[in-house]
Motif scaffolding. Sequence first.
Motif, PDB file in Angstrom:
ATOM      1  N   GLU A  93       0.763  -1.054  -0.109  1.00 26.93           N
ATOM      2  CA  GLU A  93      -0.141   0.099   0.037  1.00 26.93           C
ATOM      3  C   GLU A  93       0.814   1.390   0.241  1.00 26.93           C
ATOM      4  OE1 GLU A  93      -2.768   2.442   3.301  1.00 26.93           O
ATOM      5  OE2 GLU A  93      -2.646   0.207   3.464  1.00 26.93           O
ATOM      6  N   TYR A  94       2.045   1.371   0.694  1.00 27.17           N
ATOM      7  CA  TYR A  94       2.612   2.542   1.019  1.00 27.17           C
ATOM      8  C   TYR A  94       3.606   2.697  -0.351  1.00 27.17           C
ATOM      9  CZ  TYR A  94       6.444   5.568   2.607  1.00 27.17           C
ATOM     10  OH  TYR A  94       7.284   6.433   2.713  1.00 27.17           O
ATOM     11  N   TRP A  97       1.506   4.155  -3.075  1.00 28.47           N
ATOM     12  CA  TRP A  97       1.104   5.731  -2.658  1.00 28.47           C
ATOM     13  C   TRP A  97       2.549   6.463  -3.077  1.00 28.47           C
ATOM     14  CZ3 TRP A  97       3.898   8.836   0.538  1.00 28.47           C
ATOM     15  CH2 TRP A  97       3.657  10.373   0.610  1.00 28.47           C
ATOM     16  N   PHE A  98       3.522   5.881  -3.042  1.00 28.13           N
ATOM     17  CA  PHE A  98       4.720   6.771  -3.202  1.00 28.13           C
ATOM     18  C   PHE A  98       4.849   6.793  -4.915  1.00 28.13           C
ATOM     19  CE2 PHE A  98       9.224   7.666  -3.606  1.00 28.13           C
ATOM     20  CZ  PHE A  98       9.555   8.339  -2.659  1.00 28.13           C
ATOM     21  N   GLU A 100       2.413   6.829  -6.997  1.00 24.70           N
ATOM     22  CA  GLU A 100       1.503   7.924  -7.315  1.00 24.70           C
ATOM     23  C   GLU A 100       2.385   9.529  -7.091  1.00 24.70           C
ATOM     24  OE1 GLU A 100      -1.376  10.139  -8.796  1.00 24.70           O
ATOM     25  OE2 GLU A 100      -0.909   8.009  -9.184  1.00 24.70           O
ATOM     26  N   GLN A 101       2.601   9.369  -5.962  1.00 20.20           N
ATOM     27  CA  GLN A 101       3.496  10.653  -5.706  1.00 20.20           C
ATOM     28  C   GLN A 101       4.593  10.948  -6.720  1.00 20.20           C
ATOM     29  OE1 GLN A 101       1.357  11.804  -3.521  1.00 20.20           O
ATOM     30  NE2 GLN A 101       2.833  13.143  -2.956  1.00 20.20           N
ATOM     31  N   ASP A 114       1.346  17.116   0.679  1.00 16.24           N
ATOM     32  CA  ASP A 114       1.811  15.957   0.273  1.00 16.24           C
ATOM     33  C   ASP A 114       3.237  15.573   1.285  1.00 16.24           C
ATOM     34  OD1 ASP A 114       0.109  15.656  -1.733  1.00 16.24           O
ATOM     35  OD2 ASP A 114       1.385  16.798  -3.134  1.00 16.24           O
ATOM     36  N   ASN A 117       1.521  14.409   4.336  1.00 12.56           N
ATOM     37  CA  ASN A 117       1.038  12.895   4.165  1.00 12.56           C
ATOM     38  C   ASN A 117       2.207  12.043   4.474  1.00 12.56           C
ATOM     39  OD1 ASN A 117      -1.543  13.839   3.695  1.00 12.56           O
ATOM     40  ND2 ASN A 117      -1.390  13.727   1.572  1.00 12.56           N
ATOM     41  N   HIS A 121       2.783   8.969   7.187  1.00 14.95           N
ATOM     42  CA  HIS A 121       3.422   7.647   6.996  1.00 14.95           C
ATOM     43  C   HIS A 121       4.366   7.374   7.809  1.00 14.95           C
ATOM     44  CE1 HIS A 121       0.936   5.958   3.570  1.00 14.95           C
ATOM     45  NE2 HIS A 121       0.887   7.249   2.975  1.00 14.95           N
TER      46      HIS A 121
END
Length: 527
Positions: A93-94, A97-98, A100-101, A114, A117, A121
């Motif tokens: 999951e992490y 997300w990264f 997408e960043q 961001d 966020n 984490h």
Amino acid sequence: MRYSNNNMVIVFLVFSLLTVPVLQCAKILTVCLIGGSHYLLLDEISHNFHQHGHEVRMLLQLGNPVITGFSYTGRADSYQTSTWSLGESYIKEYNGWFLEQQTQFLLGRDAFSDFLNFMGHLSYQCDHLLGDREMMAFLQREHYDIAILDAFNPCSFILARKLGVRHVAFYPGPLNGPLSIALPSPLSYVPVFNSQLSDHMDLWGRTKNLLYSLLAPIGQEFVWSRFREVAERHLGADSPPGGLEELYQGAELWAFNTDFSLEFPQPLMPYTVLVGGLLNKPAKPLDQDLESWISGYGEAGFIVVTLGSMVSSVSVDHLLVEMTAGFSQFPLGVIWRYDLERWPSHLDVPPNLRLVDWLPLNDLLGHPKVRLFVTHGGQNSLLQAVYHAVPVLGIPLFGDQFDNVVRAEAKGLGLIIRPTHITRELLSSTIQALTQDSRFKSSALSLSRIHRSYPVPPGLRLIQWVEHILHNAGGSHLRPISLTQPWYQRCLLDTALLFSLLLLGPAALCWALCRRRKSRDKNKKLQ
């Protein structure tokens, strides 16, 4: 009992031999809770201390964004490692997300929200790490003499407080990164973090710098708010009432991954040491495959492209199209570190472009035929470019990279293009300027001489300072009283208030007396 001179000498030598290990060998914990370039630095630091005779263990958190083509396996016959992770589900999951960043960064969307966020984490990870009773009990039983922390992550400081161990803060970026260590920073020529200013500021630049300096403590408070509950839960009464500032100022020493070949000159304090260039080494010969590819371009040479250890691919199609078109306009070879599985199937790779999962960056930058380094502007990348005297084209994506490339440009090392501004024409003209204008190579050579000619190499410099701290039971002699003063005392606002009262008080009294006298005279006339 009387001793002869020979016996005295023998006793002294035996005593010296017995005490040498006590003085020279220490139990050191290095803390690496972030992957990528942070790990590369802490790995080098841990290995250097091990090689110098110390007993070193790294606490390594697994599952953070990894370096494509690289394995976190440590080194044979070197320091020990204790690994920890949150499990496969969270890691997936992490990292999603990264990833997408990464896309957001390439689209120019590097918002403070961001970053918060991201800190959220890290705080979540920190809560679970500190709650791992088995790991915490093991670390406490070891009774480390000192810990070396990755100072980017506030969790490192909370961990050191929980373990009750003295600690050295190693910051992987430039001097203006940490907000809480009270370095004397005159705003007229020392740029504030994220201001993207050089040390040559006009009136508007100084005004911008002042405004950023006023906003910085607010940003720091937002960051600390992500960790406050975690600290209170795991430290209890030992939780710092002063927050992040108090934790940062508890470090015995601050070591920064920079030096004045790249940094703007500014005042330092005794508890700061600059150790930029830990990963820099003389280039090794390349493997035959790479050497043959480079030879194919003759004297034209080649360009190295990498956007950092954590950005494995450019996932914005139009940006890829423009970059490949720009690179294809030159007779130079271009070697680009890119996750091959993410390359769009519809996009042809130009003949002069070679994509690789991993590249030996230090060895490529040290090759005599390298002409340019296209980089995101990470601190390690820029220091390696300085070491090997290679001009750079900076494409900053997030964090301190914007400030880093401003310093590189101000020093004459290269030029900057924002990712949102990239077109094939701009990329082509900028590369042409950097490879054909001899001033960039001349500046790179000058910076390299400065960087290489420091009397003590950065790795040994850090070891000597940490040993100085160990031999003197801490670094209190290096820390001024300003670190414990309230901010209004440090800024002399209380004395300014006193002087204001002393100067304005008599004036106000005179004004009140005059007004009273006029009022009395007016009343007499009316009567």
